[in-house]
Design a protein around this motif. Structure first.
Motif, short mmCIF file in Angstrom:
data_model
loop_
_atom_site.label_atom_id
_atom_site.label_comp_id
_atom_site.label_asym_id
_atom_site.label_seq_id
_atom_site.Cartn_x
_atom_site.Cartn_y
_atom_site.Cartn_z
N UNK A 24 0.83 -1.21 0.00
CA UNK A 24 0.00 0.00 0.00
C UNK A 24 0.86 1.26 0.00
N UNK A 25 1.96 1.25 0.75
CA UNK A 25 2.87 2.40 0.77
C UNK A 25 3.48 2.61 -0.62
N UNK A 65 -6.93 -8.24 -2.59
CA UNK A 65 -5.51 -8.59 -2.54
C UNK A 65 -4.94 -8.73 -3.94
N UNK A 66 -5.68 -9.37 -4.83
CA UNK A 66 -5.21 -9.54 -6.20
C UNK A 66 -4.96 -8.19 -6.87
N UNK A 67 -5.89 -7.26 -6.70
CA UNK A 67 -5.72 -5.92 -7.33
C UNK A 67 -4.55 -5.17 -6.72
N UNK A 68 -4.36 -5.28 -5.41
CA UNK A 68 -3.21 -4.62 -4.77
C UNK A 68 -1.92 -5.17 -5.36
N UNK A 69 -1.83 -6.48 -5.48
CA UNK A 69 -0.61 -7.11 -6.02
C UNK A 69 -0.39 -6.72 -7.48
N UNK A 70 -1.46 -6.68 -8.27
CA UNK A 70 -1.33 -6.34 -9.69
C UNK A 70 -0.88 -4.89 -9.89
N UNK A 71 -1.32 -4.00 -9.03
CA UNK A 71 -1.00 -2.57 -9.19
C UNK A 71 0.34 -2.18 -8.60
#
Length: 72
Positions: A24-25, A65-71
């Motif tokens: 996130x950071x 979680x998937x979207x966080x990892x992809x971005x």
């Protein structure tokens, strides 16, 4: 625990929370990296969910979680 092994939400703590906070950071959210999922982490998760048209429930699993990892 590794990120993705469990649903993360306010009150959780551990290395997986720290991994989430680092992602996130990296994405530019205002967060403290502490291994504790507190108010600030919850606000960052909800902001991410709103920014990405996800249900803003403050919980990290599945599609969030998937979207966080992809971005990141």
């Amino acid at each position: 625990m590794n990120l993705g092994d469990r649903v993360l939400y306010k009150g959780c703590q551990g290395a997986d929370v720290e991994q989430l906070q680092k992602l996130l950071a990296k994405l530019g959210y205002d967060i403290i990296i502490s291994e504790y999922f507190g108010d600030r982490t919850e606000k960052a998760v909800i902001k991410f969910q709103n920014d990405n048209e996800l249900k803003p429930d403050g919980r990290v699993s599945g599609i969030t979680l998937l979207k966080i990892k992809l971005k990141s």
